[in-house]
Scaffold this motif. Structure first.
Motif, PDB file in Angstrom:
ATOM      1  N   GLU A 126       1.077  -1.624   0.576  1.00  0.00           N
ATOM      2  CA  GLU A 126       0.144   0.235  -0.282  1.00  0.00           C
ATOM      3  C   GLU A 126       1.186   1.147   0.130  1.00  0.00           C
ATOM      4  N   VAL A 127       0.136   2.047  -0.894  1.00  0.00           N
ATOM      5  CA  VAL A 127       1.029   3.512  -0.851  1.00  0.00           C
ATOM      6  C   VAL A 127       0.178   4.430   0.261  1.00  0.00           C
ATOM      7  N   TRP A 128       0.720   4.718   0.801  1.00  0.00           N
ATOM      8  CA  TRP A 128       0.183   6.362   1.960  1.00  0.00           C
ATOM      9  C   TRP A 128       0.522   7.175   1.495  1.00  0.00           C
ATOM     10  N   ASP A 129      -0.230   9.114   1.852  1.00  0.00           N
ATOM     11  CA  ASP A 129       0.136   9.663   1.502  1.00  0.00           C
ATOM     12  C   ASP A 129      -0.263  10.643   3.019  1.00  0.00           C
ATOM     13  N   ASN A 130       0.425  10.421   3.881  1.00  0.00           N
ATOM     14  CA  ASN A 130      -0.302  10.682   5.564  1.00  0.00           C
ATOM     15  C   ASN A 130      -2.093   9.482   5.824  1.00  0.00           C
ATOM     16  N   ASP A 131      -2.826  10.016   5.730  1.00  0.00           N
ATOM     17  CA  ASP A 131      -3.706   9.382   6.719  1.00  0.00           C
ATOM     18  C   ASP A 131      -4.336   8.604   4.879  1.00  0.00           C
ATOM     19  N   ALA A 132      -4.434   9.307   3.734  1.00  0.00           N
ATOM     20  CA  ALA A 132      -4.873   8.687   2.617  1.00  0.00           C
ATOM     21  C   ALA A 132      -4.299   7.252   1.926  1.00  0.00           C
ATOM     22  N   LEU A 133      -5.202   6.795   1.340  1.00  0.00           N
ATOM     23  CA  LEU A 133      -4.397   5.252   0.271  1.00  0.00           C
ATOM     24  C   LEU A 133      -4.291   6.076  -1.052  1.00  0.00           C
ATOM     25  N   VAL A 134      -3.053   6.235  -1.352  1.00  0.00           N
ATOM     26  CA  VAL A 134      -3.502   6.778  -2.550  1.00  0.00           C
ATOM     27  C   VAL A 134      -3.077   5.785  -3.424  1.00  0.00           C
ATOM     28  N   GLY A 135      -2.638   4.412  -3.136  1.00  0.00           N
ATOM     29  CA  GLY A 135      -2.043   3.158  -4.533  1.00  0.00           C
ATOM     30  C   GLY A 135      -2.073   1.920  -3.874  1.00  0.00           C
ATOM     31  N   GLY A 136      -1.698   1.268  -4.802  1.00  0.00           N
ATOM     32  CA  GLY A 136      -1.302  -0.003  -4.226  1.00  0.00           C
ATOM     33  C   GLY A 136      -1.673  -1.894  -5.168  1.00  0.00           C
ATOM     34  N   VAL A 137      -1.217  -2.279  -4.545  1.00  0.00           N
ATOM     35  CA  VAL A 137      -0.842  -3.799  -5.683  1.00  0.00           C
ATOM     36  C   VAL A 137      -1.880  -4.455  -4.629  1.00  0.00           C
ATOM     37  N   TYR A 138      -2.167  -6.037  -4.951  1.00  0.00           N
ATOM     38  CA  TYR A 138      -2.834  -7.147  -4.382  1.00  0.00           C
ATOM     39  C   TYR A 138      -2.417  -8.095  -4.787  1.00  0.00           C
ATOM     40  N   GLY A 139      -2.799  -9.329  -4.521  1.00  0.00           N
ATOM     41  CA  GLY A 139      -1.987 -10.787  -5.009  1.00  0.00           C
ATOM     42  C   GLY A 139      -2.006 -11.801  -3.727  1.00  0.00           C
ATOM     43  N   VAL A 140      -2.008 -13.648  -5.184  1.00  0.00           N
ATOM     44  CA  VAL A 140      -2.027 -14.300  -3.604  1.00  0.00           C
ATOM     45  C   VAL A 140      -0.296 -14.787  -4.090  1.00  0.00           C
ATOM     46  N   THR A 141      -0.518 -16.010  -2.963  1.00  0.00           N
ATOM     47  CA  THR A 141       0.483 -16.688  -3.152  1.00  0.00           C
ATOM     48  C   THR A 141       0.816 -17.844  -2.627  1.00  0.00           C
ATOM     49  N   LEU A 142       1.524 -18.897  -3.640  1.00  0.00           N
ATOM     50  CA  LEU A 142       1.800 -19.652  -2.773  1.00  0.00           C
ATOM     51  C   LEU A 142       3.099 -20.374  -3.360  1.00  0.00           C
ATOM     52  N   ARG A 143       4.002 -21.258  -2.502  1.00  0.00           N
ATOM     53  CA  ARG A 143       4.522 -21.252  -2.079  1.00  0.00           C
ATOM     54  C   ARG A 143       5.836 -20.558  -2.486  1.00  0.00           C
ATOM     55  N   GLY A 144       6.601 -20.708  -3.919  1.00  0.00           N
ATOM     56  CA  GLY A 144       7.100 -19.643  -4.513  1.00  0.00           C
ATOM     57  C   GLY A 144       6.803 -18.348  -5.519  1.00  0.00           C
ATOM     58  N   ALA A 145       5.277 -18.473  -5.515  1.00  0.00           N
ATOM     59  CA  ALA A 145       4.928 -17.682  -6.675  1.00  0.00           C
ATOM     60  C   ALA A 145       4.454 -16.962  -6.372  1.00  0.00           C
ATOM     61  N   PHE A 146       4.153 -15.390  -6.438  1.00  0.00           N
ATOM     62  CA  PHE A 146       3.028 -14.534  -6.783  1.00  0.00           C
ATOM     63  C   PHE A 146       2.256 -14.137  -7.461  1.00  0.00           C
ATOM     64  N   PHE A 147       1.303 -14.519  -7.279  1.00  0.00           N
ATOM     65  CA  PHE A 147       0.288 -14.410  -8.780  1.00  0.00           C
ATOM     66  C   PHE A 147      -1.061 -12.759  -8.381  1.00  0.00           C
ATOM     67  N   GLY A 148       0.035 -11.946  -8.879  1.00  0.00           N
ATOM     68  CA  GLY A 148      -0.863 -10.440  -8.801  1.00  0.00           C
ATOM     69  C   GLY A 148      -1.650 -10.493  -9.735  1.00  0.00           C
ATOM     70  N   GLU A 149      -3.015  -9.348  -8.657  1.00  0.00           N
ATOM     71  CA  GLU A 149      -4.457  -9.399  -9.172  1.00  0.00           C
ATOM     72  C   GLU A 149      -4.471  -8.090  -9.792  1.00  0.00           C
ATOM     73  N   SER A 150      -4.311  -6.885  -9.581  1.00  0.00           N
ATOM     74  CA  SER A 150      -4.489  -5.720  -9.491  1.00  0.00           C
ATOM     75  C   SER A 150      -4.083  -4.918  -9.430  1.00  0.00           C
ATOM     76  N   MET A 151      -3.807  -3.145  -9.016  1.00  0.00           N
ATOM     77  CA  MET A 151      -3.128  -2.592  -8.809  1.00  0.00           C
ATOM     78  C   MET A 151      -3.915  -0.906  -9.076  1.00  0.00           C
ATOM     79  N   PHE A 152      -3.651   0.035  -8.557  1.00  0.00           N
ATOM     80  CA  PHE A 152      -4.674   0.785  -8.748  1.00  0.00           C
ATOM     81  C   PHE A 152      -3.379   2.216  -8.152  1.00  0.00           C
ATOM     82  N   SER A 153      -3.860   3.277  -8.353  1.00  0.00           N
ATOM     83  CA  SER A 153      -3.061   4.219  -8.444  1.00  0.00           C
ATOM     84  C   SER A 153      -3.904   5.948  -8.386  1.00  0.00           C
ATOM     85  N   ARG A 154      -3.738   6.562  -6.976  1.00  0.00           N
ATOM     86  CA  ARG A 154      -4.414   8.041  -7.403  1.00  0.00           C
ATOM     87  C   ARG A 154      -2.952   9.157  -7.424  1.00  0.00           C
TER      88      ARG A 154
END
Length: 208
Positions: free
Chosen positions: A105-133
């Motif tokens: 997560e990317v925070w500007d003081n108390d505002a969430l202004v961007g981020g990315v999320y995904g799933v982990t399974l052993r040595g793999a990371f599956f990126g799902e989506s991201m956003f930017s403000r």
């Protein structure tokens, strides 16, 4: 309408190289995807431009891990067209509750202004989506994510598809068969998303 799919079903699907999507926010159906061409970011090939490096080195934002996972999904879904329906939302919240899904997560003081999320399974990371403000917020999130994946011993960063935005950062397309080979190799190793300290500097990210 689907009842919420079990977490075991979802993780088994990822282990087989498929992932769930919906056509739209108000569509209650889910379909499974195994693209002929798969987007990945080679963990030794992430590209940070000179301007992005300068921004990261200034440490203009607070980077947090897993402090507002729901806010990141909501940010990703906050667009005119989205594949994140209520079922998808519930699936990833469930995976997060059991430590299988994470957010950067990317925070500007108390505002969430961007981020990315995904799933982990052993040595793999599956990126799902991201956003930017804010300008470059999603790129900054990805840079911190790649640093974390490298530190945690991950072998595969799956982006599902590629966009011009991801291509500029080093994402490439590989064939389905090549992806499945890379996935099996990644699933044969252990990795830890939280091995890197929760707080790292921009200098660490750019020099890693």
């Amino acid at each position: 309408m689907y009842k919420t799919l079990s977490k075991a079903t979802i993780l088994n699907a990822y282990a087989r190289g498929i992932f769930p999507m919906s056509e739209a926010r108000d569509d209650d159906q889910i379909f499974w995807v195994d693209p002929e061409q798969r987007g990945v970011i080679p963990l030794d090939g992430f590209r940070i431009s000179r301007s992005l490096r300068k921004t990261i080195l200034r440490d203009p934002y607070d980077i947090r891990i897993d402090t507002d996972f729901v806010g990141v999904i909501e940010g990703c879904a906050d667009r005119e067209e989205t594949w994140i329906n209520d079922e998808i939302f519930s699936i990833y919240m469930g995976l997060h509750s059991e430590g299988h899904a994470h957010s950067v997560e990317v925070w500007d003081n108390d505002a969430l202004v961007g981020g990315v999320y995904g799933v982990t399974l052993r040595g793999a990371f599956f990126g799902e989506s991201m956003f930017s403000r804010r300008r470059d917020a999603s790129k900054i999130a990805l840079a911190y994510l790649v640093s974390r994946l490298n530190a945690g011993g991950f072998q595969l960063f799956d982006t599902q598809f590629i966009t011009p935005h991801l291509s500029s950062l080093g994402a490439i397309e590989i064939s389905r068969s090549s992806y499945h080979q890379a996935l099996q190799a990644a699933l044969s190793v252990e990795a830890n998303f939280l091995r890197q300290p929760l707080t790292v500097s921009g200098h660490q990210v750019c020099s890693g």
